[in-house]
Write an enzyme that holds these catalytic residues in place. Structure first.
Site, PDB file in Angstrom:
ATOM      1  N   ASP A 120       0.835  -1.200   0.000  1.00 19.30           N
ATOM      2  CA  ASP A 120       0.000   0.000   0.000  1.00 19.30           C
ATOM      3  C   ASP A 120       0.873   1.256   0.000  1.00 19.30           C
ATOM      4  O   ASP A 120       2.074   1.196   0.251  1.00 19.30           O
ATOM      5  CB  ASP A 120      -0.897  -0.017   1.242  1.00 19.30           C
ATOM      6  CG  ASP A 120      -2.062   0.949   1.144  1.00 19.30           C
ATOM      7  OD1 ASP A 120      -2.287   1.517   0.056  1.00 19.30           O
ATOM      8  OD2 ASP A 120      -2.760   1.136   2.152  1.00 19.30           O
ATOM      9  N   ASP A 122      -9.363   3.220  -2.199  1.00 22.37           N
ATOM     10  CA  ASP A 122     -10.213   3.709  -1.115  1.00 22.37           C
ATOM     11  C   ASP A 122     -11.538   4.242  -1.647  1.00 22.37           C
ATOM     12  O   ASP A 122     -11.758   5.453  -1.725  1.00 22.37           O
ATOM     13  CB  ASP A 122      -9.481   4.785  -0.328  1.00 22.37           C
ATOM     14  CG  ASP A 122      -8.220   4.243   0.313  1.00 22.37           C
ATOM     15  OD1 ASP A 122      -8.121   3.021   0.454  1.00 22.37           O
ATOM     16  OD2 ASP A 122      -7.341   5.039   0.663  1.00 22.37           O
ATOM     17  N   GLU A 127       2.417   4.964  -4.372  1.00 18.35           N
ATOM     18  CA  GLU A 127       2.324   5.808  -5.579  1.00 18.35           C
ATOM     19  C   GLU A 127       3.642   6.549  -5.912  1.00 18.35           C
ATOM     20  O   GLU A 127       3.830   6.846  -7.089  1.00 18.35           O
ATOM     21  CB  GLU A 127       1.205   6.842  -5.407  1.00 18.35           C
ATOM     22  CG  GLU A 127      -0.180   6.262  -5.435  1.00 18.35           C
ATOM     23  CD  GLU A 127      -0.500   5.436  -4.190  1.00 18.35           C
ATOM     24  OE1 GLU A 127      -1.257   4.465  -4.321  1.00 18.35           O
ATOM     25  OE2 GLU A 127       0.023   5.739  -3.108  1.00 18.35           O
TER      26      GLU A 127
END
EC number: 3.2.1.3
Length: 958
Positions: free
Chosen positions: A470, A638, A473
């Site tokens: 997670d 999300d 990015e």
């Protein structure tokens, strides 16, 4: 997790400085420390360091220069034919230096790489300060066959060009249609701005260009920003991954082609009424055209070149349960027990950041997750053939050197000793807030051993079964190297409240009329804490806030062309590492930001191979890039507990299928906000048909496990029974995807590519070629509409539940009964679906008898296949592929391979048999059967297949 998810760390370039609630970590090589639930006074990251510099995106700036109108373009000179195409020099006609300094000379290379693939490559003659994506990072499609010889007549594609005012066209040789044309549009190529335009046919159908929350089709007016972004699933904004590829489906000629720009640059794509404009802020032009001619062909051609998807382990097809808020080992155990108590299958339980000590990667909280109890829990889970997947955030905590215990955090020292962390331009460590656990600089410098070691050591402590990657990015919650000189204040709170109570509910939820409102309210966990008022000051730095022109690499923090980045200020460094952060070989983040997650996935995958030799690594990751599917599956990020996001999960799955990431799923019932029983009931059933099936939600939201509501539990058991029955079908599709690149979930327009009316259908989907799912995507209804292409003509559809043919009409939007707890499901005639009696876990299911569902088409024919192996080996030494074919009232099964499936064949169900047979024979033996409403039920086959259902060829005749 969401960008609200916490400043989990003061970060070090490639590592995370986990910061938050507590004291020193219990990490690999460190002793247990004070509880992470400590209430002692702590520092707080100041809010002002999270704010970027306000940018006005050019697309919203009326005074911005139109590059297409201002640029003068290039002339093509010195053209030379080559065995595979041509080369030439592009000479700048006149410098305009609109959004950077124009390059005077460019090299053009055109290469016919295969009959279905053409490459157009344009780069500056002088590559000083130009980033060219290395082939060892992202594979470059290569010439098929003899590189020195090619018969151009064999190519599906033709390259044509004009020398003066250079432009080019790519033409389909069979139809003479122009697939791509820059005629009338000058090429712009400067150090910080590349732009080319192509014409498109009117009423075009463009899909792909992920990742964003959008419908299947990118209609005129769409702006696609390709910049990996940690943001909570805004509609139409740039989110986690970047996939610069699109399909152009043309109904006039009944053809589809794909276009791929192999670049990691920051990009922007504008879809017009009759044009597409593609921009990048660095790099070179490296375009690939794939001729198709069908959507499936084009997808397969593209995915084959970037890298076929990973073959996921069989157990990954089971149900996964997660939430942010399982904050003790007792809670995890309770959830597992509740699933068993309510008889809802549970394959894998997940942990969010709750298990960590002070949110440091590779640690466990010694008070909430004491090691002996943690290991006992995992041992029991594995004993029951269940699995465990913890989160791994992309960052390494920077320990406080003034705290001896804190300073024992070994992952930081491993990375620091091998010099893998990101740097500032001056050579100092880049320290942000919430950074990556997989050390990007290490990836570029080919240093993997430390990553392998920390993951292996972590596994030895707490034996997990896969990794959830997670925040990659990569995300940083402050702008710039805000932690420089401040890590001695660690651990520190984020500048916002973590886990504040969610107050939103789905559309259609009426509190006053909700019979379960009281129970919902009582389930809310008051876990929010108030952060300290003390603060960590930001480091001072000099930044050019103006979007000015600059030589060399240019103004990379604030480039002269401002993209529409879905953050409050559009600053490239907001919720991200600054573009001028420097990697091990001097490469700046500006050029490879979009690659960060992909490179983490590559390193993590290979580290998992060290933990599980010759076992298929299981990983689900958030940020992806072309070829990421070779290493990981993907979840949709999300999302929100609302009906719109249940719908958007379908086109998002299609987009990921195009991108080569078929193992996809969304957070079922929604991540942000509170779900309710109606939405969760519908979504649990919808999610049960996605390849990756996981329920997950936010810390401050109410509980939403399927057993929380009786109605949801019943709906879940119903749809899970179907999913687990179809596990052999899904596993066969996993194998097909792994070997061919075909998506598992398929759009109607891919299945019936010549029917324009299906181009925008994204509220229904096919699973493989054989199943049609029509979910309810709005509240308060008990019916849903759906289309069934070719029905009443060349196609036949059967209701899954009644097993009877449904008499639909082609082109009609049919109304289907869909009371709460029921999801319409149909079988397309012409398919054979392998089944297996469902068990509580995947392992139990695999021990049960097989079955077959045969759905005849209008000609009484059908076909299908079944693939089996041990379900986990990376290199498969033994496998079984069974081909099924039906014609003339005979089902033939032809197995090949040496994998032995001991389970018998128990039954075969044949749909669409017009008359009751006089007899049914297995080989030459009469067998038991019943006949009801055009369906033949053949039973008792287990006594004929005691040596295994598919140990040899067989026929069934009727």
């Amino acid at each position: 997790m969401i960008f609200l998810k916490l400043i989990k760390s003061i970060v070090i370039g490639l590592g995370l400085v986990s910061a938050i609630q507590a004291a020193p970590a219990s990490s690999i090589g460190s002793s247990a420390s004070a509880s992470s639930s400590s209430e002692s006074s702590q520092a707080t990251i100041p809010n002002d360091v999270t704010l970027g510099v306000k940018q006005i995106p050019n697309i919203f700036n009326d005074s911005a220069v139109d590059a297409n109108a201002a640029a003068k373009g290039y002339d093509l000179v010195n053209v030379t034919n080559t065995p595979r195409g041509l080369t030439g020099i592009l000479k700048l006609k006149e410098a305009t230096n609109i959004y950077g300094y124009d390059f005077d000379y460019l090299n053009l290379t055109v290469e016919y790489q295969a009959d279905t693939r053409l490459n157009v490559h344009i780069e500056p003659t002088d590559l000083s300060d130009v980033f060219v994506l290395p082939e060892h990072l992202v594979v470059k499609p290569l010439v098929e066959g003899d590189a020195q010889s090619y018969n151009f007549d064999n190519s599906d594609l033709v390259f044509e060009y004009s020398n003066t005012d250079f432009s080019f066209e790519v033409i389909r040789s069979s139809t003479k249609e122009v697939l791509f044309s820059t005629k009338g549009n000058p090429l712009v190529f400067s150090n910080q701005f590349i732009q080319f335009n192509s014409s498109l046919p009117k009423n075009h159908v463009i899909t792909g260009l992920g990742e964003s929350i959008h419908g299947l089709v990118n209609e005129p007016g769409s702006v696609k920003t390709l910049f990996a972004n940690d943001v909570g699933d805004p509609i139409d904004g740039n989110i986690y991954g970047v996939h610069p590829v699109y399909l152009d489906q043309r109904y006039d000629t009944e053809t589809t082609h794909a276009v791929y720009w192999r670049t990691s640059a920051i990009q922007e794509v504008l879809i017009g009424e009759e044009s597409i404009t593609w921009r990048a802020l660095s790099g070179v032009i490296d375009l690939y055209f794939f001729s198709g001619p069908t959507p499936k062909d084009a997808i397969q051609q593209y995915v084959k070149e970037i890298g076929l998807p990973a073959f996921q382990p069989y157990w990954s097809l089971g149900y996964h349960q997660c939430r942010w808020g399982y904050d003790t080992i007792e809670k995890l155990s309770e959830v597992v027990e509740n699933f068993k108590k309510f008889n809802i299958p549970l394959e894998t339980i997940w942990s969010d950041i709750d298990y960590m000590d002070s949110y440091k990667d590779f640690t466990y909280d010694p008070h909430r997750f004491p090691l002996d109890e943690y290991r006992k829990f995992l041992d029991e889970l594995h004993k029951n053939n269940q699995h465990y997947v913890p989160i791994l955030d992309a960052a390494i905590y920077v320990p406080n050197p003034n705290n001896a215990t804190d300073n024992e955090y070994q992952p930081f020292h491993y990375g620091n000793e091998t010099d893998v962390f990101l740097k500032n331009p001056d050579g100092s460590l880049y320290i942000g807030a919430v950074w990556q656990v997989t050390l990007f600089s290490r990836f570029l410098s080919r240093k993997h051993s430390d990553m392998d070691k920390v993951i292996k050591d972590w596994y030895e402590l707490t034996p997990f079964d896969g990794i959830w990657a997670d925040m990659n990015e990569v995300s940083s919650f402050c702008v710039g190297s805000c932690g420089t000189g401040k890590y001695f204040e660690n651990p520190a709170y984020p500048p916002f409240t973590v886990g504040s109570k969610a107050t939103s509910y789905p559309v259609g939820f009426d509190v006053s009329n909700a019979s379960e409102w009281k129970s919902i309210q009582s389930s809310i966990s008051a876990t929010a804490k108030t952060s300290s008022t003390s603060s960590v000051s930001s480091s001072s730095s000099t930044i050019d806030y103006m979007n000015t022109l600059a030589p060399g690499k240019g103004n990379i923090n604030y480039p002269p062309y401002a993209i529409y980045n879905m953050q409050g200020d559009s600053d490239l460094a907001t919720h991200a590492v600054s573009p001028n952060a420097t990697h091990a070989d001097g490469t700046v983040e500006y050029d490879i930001h979009n690659l960060y997650g992909y490179l983490q996935e590559n390193a993590t995958y290979h580290a998992l191979l060290e933990v599980f030799p010759n076992k298929r690594p299981f990983m689900i990751s958030r940020s992806t890039f072309p070829r990421a599917g070779k290493w990981t599956g993907h979840w949709g990020g999300d999302n929100t507990a609302d009906w719109a996001y249940a719908y958007f999960s379908i086109p998002q799955a299609f987009s990921m299928g195009i991108a080569g990431l078929p193992f996809f799923g969304a957070d079922v019932c929604g991540f942000n906000g509170n779900s309710d029983s109606e939405l969760c009931s519908r979504w649990m059933q919808l999610g049960s048909f996605f390849p990756f099936y996981r329920n997950h939600n936010y810390l401050g939201a109410i509980d939403q496990e399927p057993y929380v509501w009786e109605s949801v539990a019943e709906a879940t058991r119903t749809s899970m029974a179907i999913r687990y029955l179809l596990l052999p079908y899904y596993y066969t599709l996993l194998h097909e995807s792994h070997t061919t690149g075909l998506p598992i979930l398929r759009a109607f327009s891919w299945q019936f590519p010549n029917d324009r009316s299906l181009s925008g259908v994204d509220n229904q989907f096919f699973v493989g070629d054989g199943l049609v799912v029509t979910p309810v995507l709005e509240p308060g209804v008990d019916k849903v509409k759906g289309v069934f292409p070719g029905a009443g003509k060349e196609e036949v559809y059967y209701d899954w539940y009644t097993q009877r043919e449904v008499h639909f009409k082609d082109g009609k939007n049919e109304t289907l009964d869909a009371p709460l707890g029921h999801i319409p499901l149909h079988i397309r005639g012409g398919n054979v679906l392998p089944t297996q009696e469902p068990g509580y876990t995947v392992a139990e299911s695999r021990q049960n008898p097989f079955g077959l569902i045969v759905a005849l088409d209008n000609d009484g024919k059908a076909q299908g296949s079944l693939y089996l192996d041990d379900g986990e080996s990376l290199v498969v030494d033994s496998s079984l592929l069974v081909s099924f074919s039906v014609s003339d009232n005979t089902l033939s099964a032809s197995p090949s391979g040496d994998y032995k499936a001991d389970q018998p064949l128990a039954n075969v169900t044949i749909l669409g048999v017009g008359h009751k047979p006089k007899s049914v024979k297995f080989e030459n033996a009469n067998v038991d059967f019943t006949y009801k409403k055009s369906t033949v039920f053949v039973t008792g086959l287990d006594k004929y297949t005691k040596d295994g259902a598919f140990s040899k060829d067989f026929t069934i005749t009727w």
